[in-house]
Design an enzyme around this catalytic site. Structure first.
Site, mmCIF file in Angstrom:
data_model
loop_
_atom_site.group_PDB
_atom_site.id
_atom_site.type_symbol
_atom_site.label_atom_id
_atom_site.label_comp_id
_atom_site.label_asym_id
_atom_site.label_seq_id
_atom_site.Cartn_x
_atom_site.Cartn_y
_atom_site.Cartn_z
ATOM 1 N N HIS A 1 1.494 6.947 -0.797
ATOM 2 C CA HIS A 1 0.655 5.932 0.032
ATOM 3 C C HIS A 1 -0.892 5.690 -0.342
ATOM 4 C CE1 HIS A 1 -1.348 4.827 3.937
ATOM 5 N NE2 HIS A 1 -0.212 4.683 4.377
ATOM 6 N N HIS A 31 0.768 -1.401 0.061
ATOM 7 C CA HIS A 31 0.011 -0.170 0.207
ATOM 8 C C HIS A 31 0.900 1.352 0.001
ATOM 9 C CE1 HIS A 31 0.914 0.171 4.223
ATOM 10 N NE2 HIS A 31 0.554 1.471 4.226
#
Length: 176
Positions: A99, A84
């Site tokens: 992110h 992620h």
């Protein structure tokens, strides 16, 4: 690298030699969009760590699809084990943190597939991560993706970022 390969995933790269979107010549200290979506001010992101620029200034992007591309030419310095988050560094020293989502670390990698690994060298527009927006939302998480510059303080003054709709590799902001 045994243990690191196990932690970060020793997956085959998906044709990283050919950019997934149009190729560009990157301008120094310029960050390009890694996604197709809508750019929002970082202050509007629902996580205070990002909104208050604890991890550096940048923008949030509400993605339209689940493909994260390299926003600059550079080296992959970190790939979070869950896929992620990606850290990059350019030749001129700019650090970029990408992110995907808010609190998506809690998904433990479900819905994320990183196609790069630490120490890979990529060109702007190469695919970094594929992610399943529907699955992330179904699990109750937001897909807002942050584009952050942790070492902005040493780069100069950041321009006003582009806001609104954006396609991959359209300029977001730069430093002077």
């Amino acid at each position: 690298m045994g243990i690191l390969d196990n932690l970060f995933g020793n997956k085959e790269k998906k044709e990283l030699d050919a950019p997934a979107v149009k190729s560009i010549t990157c301008e120094p200290k310029t960050v390009y969009s890694p996604l197709k979506g809508t750019v929002i001010p970082l202050s509007k992101v629902s996580d205070p760590v990002f909104a208050e620029e604890v991890m550096g200034p940048g923008v949030g992007i509400e993605p339209e699809d689940g493909k994260l591309y390299a926003p600059v030419d550079g080296e992959i310095v970190s790939v979070f084990p869950t896929g992620h988050a990606i850290g990059m560094k350019t030749e001129d020293g700019m650090e970029i943190l990408l992110h995907i989502g808010i609190d998506t670390v809690q998904l433990e990698g479900e819905g994320f597939h990183a196609v790069v690994k630490q120490e890979d060298h990529v060109k702007a527009g190469e695919l970094l991560v594929e992610f399943d927006c529907a699955k992330i939302k179904e699990k109750g998480y937001q897909t807002t993706t942050m584009v952050l510059i942790p070492n902005a303080a040493v780069l100069g003054t950041m321009s006003e970022p582009h806001m609104g709709t954006v396609k991959p590799l359209e300029p977001l902001f730069n430093f002077q």
